[in-house]
Design an enzyme around this catalytic site. Structure first.
Site, PDB file in Angstrom:
ATOM      1  N   ASN A 101       0.828  -1.210   0.000  1.00  0.00           N
ATOM      2  CA  ASN A 101       0.000   0.000   0.000  1.00  0.00           C
ATOM      3  C   ASN A 101       0.860   1.257   0.000  1.00  0.00           C
ATOM      4  O   ASN A 101       1.901   1.310   0.651  1.00  0.00           O
ATOM      5  CB  ASN A 101      -0.927  -0.004   1.212  1.00  0.00           C
ATOM      6  CG  ASN A 101      -1.874  -1.194   1.192  1.00  0.00           C
ATOM      7  OD1 ASN A 101      -2.027  -1.825   0.145  1.00  0.00           O
ATOM      8  ND2 ASN A 101      -2.476  -1.510   2.316  1.00  0.00           N
TER       9      ASN A 101
ATOM     10  N   ASP B 290      -0.614   4.234   0.740  1.00  0.00           N
ATOM     11  CA  ASP B 290      -1.441   5.255   1.409  1.00  0.00           C
ATOM     12  C   ASP B 290      -0.870   5.795   2.717  1.00  0.00           C
ATOM     13  O   ASP B 290      -1.381   6.781   3.261  1.00  0.00           O
ATOM     14  CB  ASP B 290      -2.861   4.704   1.655  1.00  0.00           C
ATOM     15  CG  ASP B 290      -2.876   3.375   2.420  1.00  0.00           C
ATOM     16  OD1 ASP B 290      -1.962   3.137   3.234  1.00  0.00           O
ATOM     17  OD2 ASP B 290      -3.821   2.583   2.196  1.00  0.00           O
TER      18      ASP B 290
ATOM     19  N   HIS C  98       5.820  -0.639  -2.706  1.00  0.00           N
ATOM     20  CA  HIS C  98       5.356   0.131  -3.868  1.00  0.00           C
ATOM     21  C   HIS C  98       5.446   1.637  -3.642  1.00  0.00           C
ATOM     22  O   HIS C  98       4.776   2.408  -4.325  1.00  0.00           O
ATOM     23  CB  HIS C  98       3.924  -0.290  -4.244  1.00  0.00           C
ATOM     24  CG  HIS C  98       3.855  -1.692  -4.775  1.00  0.00           C
ATOM     25  ND1 HIS C  98       2.679  -2.406  -4.916  1.00  0.00           N
ATOM     26  CD2 HIS C  98       4.834  -2.530  -5.205  1.00  0.00           C
ATOM     27  CE1 HIS C  98       2.951  -3.609  -5.396  1.00  0.00           C
ATOM     28  NE2 HIS C  98       4.245  -3.708  -5.573  1.00  0.00           N
TER      29      HIS C  98
ATOM     30  N   CYS D  75      11.742  14.316  -7.937  1.00  0.00           N
ATOM     31  CA  CYS D  75      12.088  15.021  -9.183  1.00  0.00           C
ATOM     32  C   CYS D  75      12.711  14.030 -10.159  1.00  0.00           C
ATOM     33  O   CYS D  75      13.643  13.308  -9.801  1.00  0.00           O
ATOM     34  CB  CYS D  75      13.067  16.156  -8.889  1.00  0.00           C
ATOM     35  SG  CYS D  75      13.619  16.980 -10.399  1.00  0.00           S
TER      36      CYS D  75
ATOM     37  N   CYS E 113      16.614  15.769 -10.985  1.00  0.00           N
ATOM     38  CA  CYS E 113      17.740  15.741 -10.022  1.00  0.00           C
ATOM     39  C   CYS E 113      17.562  14.661  -8.951  1.00  0.00           C
ATOM     40  O   CYS E 113      18.470  14.444  -8.150  1.00  0.00           O
ATOM     41  CB  CYS E 113      17.930  17.122  -9.373  1.00  0.00           C
ATOM     42  SG  CYS E 113      16.624  17.573  -8.192  1.00  0.00           S
TER      43      CYS E 113
ATOM     44  N   SER F 209      -4.732  -9.545  -3.314  1.00  0.00           N
ATOM     45  CA  SER F 209      -5.139 -10.557  -4.287  1.00  0.00           C
ATOM     46  C   SER F 209      -3.957 -11.444  -4.663  1.00  0.00           C
ATOM     47  O   SER F 209      -4.135 -12.481  -5.289  1.00  0.00           O
ATOM     48  CB  SER F 209      -5.721  -9.882  -5.531  1.00  0.00           C
ATOM     49  OG  SER F 209      -4.768  -8.989  -6.068  1.00  0.00           O
TER      50      SER F 209
HETATM   51  P1  OAD Z   1      -6.193  -5.823  -4.993  1.00  0.00           P
HETATM   52  O1  OAD Z   1      -7.215  -4.800  -5.270  1.00  0.00           O
HETATM   53  O2  OAD Z   1      -5.627  -6.572  -6.133  1.00  0.00           O
HETATM   54  O3  OAD Z   1      -6.754  -6.893  -3.964  1.00  0.00           O
HETATM   55  C1  OAD Z   1      -7.410  -6.498  -2.788  1.00  0.00           C
HETATM   56  C2  OAD Z   1      -7.697  -7.739  -1.970  1.00  0.00           C
HETATM   57  O4  OAD Z   1      -8.255  -7.334  -0.735  1.00  0.00           O
HETATM   58  C3  OAD Z   1      -8.688  -8.709  -2.601  1.00  0.00           C
HETATM   59  O5  OAD Z   1      -8.169 -10.022  -2.531  1.00  0.00           O
HETATM   60  C4  OAD Z   1      -9.939  -8.595  -1.718  1.00  0.00           C
HETATM   61  O6  OAD Z   1     -10.653  -9.819  -1.597  1.00  0.00           O
HETATM   62  C5  OAD Z   1      -9.320  -8.205  -0.402  1.00  0.00           C
HETATM   63  N1  OAD Z   1     -10.188  -7.460   0.526  1.00  0.00           N
HETATM   64  C6  OAD Z   1     -11.208  -6.612   0.257  1.00  0.00           C
HETATM   65  N2  OAD Z   1     -11.702  -6.097   1.395  1.00  0.00           N
HETATM   66  C7  OAD Z   1     -10.979  -6.621   2.416  1.00  0.00           C
HETATM   67  C8  OAD Z   1     -10.991  -6.479   3.843  1.00  0.00           C
HETATM   68  N3  OAD Z   1     -11.848  -5.672   4.450  1.00  0.00           N
HETATM   69  N4  OAD Z   1     -10.092  -7.188   4.557  1.00  0.00           N
HETATM   70  C9  OAD Z   1      -9.205  -8.013   3.953  1.00  0.00           C
HETATM   71  N5  OAD Z   1      -9.148  -8.184   2.622  1.00  0.00           N
HETATM   72  C10 OAD Z   1     -10.013  -7.502   1.857  1.00  0.00           C
HETATM   73  O7  OAD Z   1      -5.032  -5.086  -4.132  1.00  0.00           O
HETATM   74  P2  OAD Z   1      -3.514  -5.524  -3.928  1.00  0.00           P
HETATM   75  O8  OAD Z   1      -3.386  -7.000  -3.821  1.00  0.00           O
HETATM   76  O9  OAD Z   1      -2.980  -4.707  -2.812  1.00  0.00           O
HETATM   77  O10 OAD Z   1       0.335  -1.816  -7.295  1.00  0.00           O
HETATM   78  O11 OAD Z   1      -2.872  -5.046  -5.280  1.00  0.00           O
HETATM   79  C11 OAD Z   1      -1.505  -5.220  -5.476  1.00  0.00           C
HETATM   80  C12 OAD Z   1      -0.949  -4.094  -6.286  1.00  0.00           C
HETATM   81  O12 OAD Z   1      -1.696  -3.976  -7.500  1.00  0.00           O
HETATM   82  C13 OAD Z   1      -1.101  -2.719  -5.655  1.00  0.00           C
HETATM   83  O13 OAD Z   1      -0.079  -2.428  -4.719  1.00  0.00           O
HETATM   84  C14 OAD Z   1      -1.019  -1.805  -6.828  1.00  0.00           C
HETATM   85  C15 OAD Z   1      -1.959  -2.567  -7.746  1.00  0.00           C
HETATM   86  O14 OAD Z   1      -1.838  -2.330  -9.069  1.00  0.00           O
HETATM   87  C16 OAD Z   1       0.822  -0.772  -7.991  1.00  0.00           C
HETATM   88  O15 OAD Z   1       0.167   0.216  -8.241  1.00  0.00           O
HETATM   89  C17 OAD Z   1       2.246  -0.963  -8.420  1.00  0.00           C
END
Ligand code: OAD
Length: 249
Positions: free
Chosen positions: A103, A105, A120, A128, A131, A191
């Site tokens: 994350n 955030d 990430h 920048c 530089c 995911s």
């Molecule tokens: P995803 O959006 O791919 O997956 C979110 C996961 O959270 C899913 O498996 C949902 O089932 C689960 N979920 C939803 N609500 C939940 C809750 N309350 N408690 C627990 N799980 C919950 O997000 P990421 O796996 O973080 O990268 O995605 C990986 C990367 O893909 C991100 O860091 C970002 C994205 O593109 C970049 O931007 C480089």
């Protein structure tokens, strides 16, 4: 959430010398931050490479910044939830505890987690491209898009990792180290489809760590988990924490 699975997870975590946690967007979902995939996700109806790639930024920095500025505005109003809070407490509960996140955030740090390995990057950092000067800026919205470096006048970019880019070296090295030595590896709210981050789960499994998945839905690597708690992280983590602390439920 299955009670027996919860108790198994707690027993594993209690006896672990080294605990490593990998979080994803789902951990911030209960703070009101949209995830990337699935219905209502940030990537729905959008091509990832149009906003989150070096090529997109080179072609249209203004459009890419608009996307990130909107996300910054949204993130500026949210607060950590119980999942972040439990993980922040755990850094003092275990002898060796490492929190790795995908994350950007900054909510783990806001919940007072220290030394979070942000694979990430972080949306509040701005770098920048000329530089390389990096700064933290929480202004949202930014007064001017795209922002310019006050040191050299160069174009600035969000301090996040885009598709096709390498992970920050130090964070990646430390994350792999903490994964290879983990007794328990917790995978929460991801995911597990984006590599190399998802590869941590595979490394942990190959090294014999007990894998606990916290996710209402099965991730792509759910088959590696010895235990899966199918509940929101904001419920599962406090439930684990309460049992670890001996609070009757
Ligand atoms: P995803 O959006 O791919 O997956 C979110 C996961 O959270 C899913 O498996 C949902 O089932 C689960 N979920 C939803 N609500 C939940 C809750 N309350 N408690 C627990 N799980 C919950 O997000 P990421 O796996 O973080 O990268 O995605 C990986 C990367 O893909 C991100 O860091 C970002 C994205 O593109 C970049 O931007 C480089």
């Amino acid at each position: 959430m299955d009670r027996r699975d919860l108790e198994t997870a707690v027993a594993w975590i209690r006896s672990a010398g080294t605990v490593t946690v990998l979080t994803g967007a789902g951990v911030s979902a209960e703070s009101g931050v949209p995830t990337f995939r699935g219905s209502g996700g940030l990537w729905q109806g959008r091509r990832v490479e149009d906003v989150a790639s070096p090529e997109a930024f080179a072609a249209d920095p203004h459009a890419v910044w608009r996307f990130y500025d909107e996300r910054r505005c949204r993130l500026a109003t949210v607060q950590p939830n119980p999942a972040h809070e439990v993980l922040a407490r755990w850094q003092d509960r275990f002898r060796r505890f490492t929190l790795v996140t995908q994350n950007v955030d900054g909510l783990h740090a806001l919940a007072r987690s220290r030394d979070v390995l942000e694979l990430h990057g972080n949306i509040w950092r701005i770098r920048c491209v000329e530089c390389g000067r990096e700064r933290e800026d929480r202004t949202a919205p930014l007064p001017e898009l795209p922002p310019r470096c006050t040191a050299c006048g160069g174009l600035e970019r969000p301090g996040v990792v885009w598709f096709g880019e390498a992970l920050p070296e130090g964070a990646a090295r430390d994350a792999w180290r903490a994964t290879e030595t983990a007794d328990v590896f917790l995978v929460a709210g991801t995911s597990a489809v984006v590599y190399p981050a998802a590869g941590l789960v595979e490394v942990a499994a190959a090294r014999g760590a007990r894998i606990v998945e916290l996710n209402p839905e099965a991730s792509a690597l759910a088959h590696l988990a010895g235990v899966a708690l199918r509940a929101p992280a904001g419920e599962a983590l406090p439930a684990i924490d309460a049992l670890l602390s001996g609070v009757p439920s």
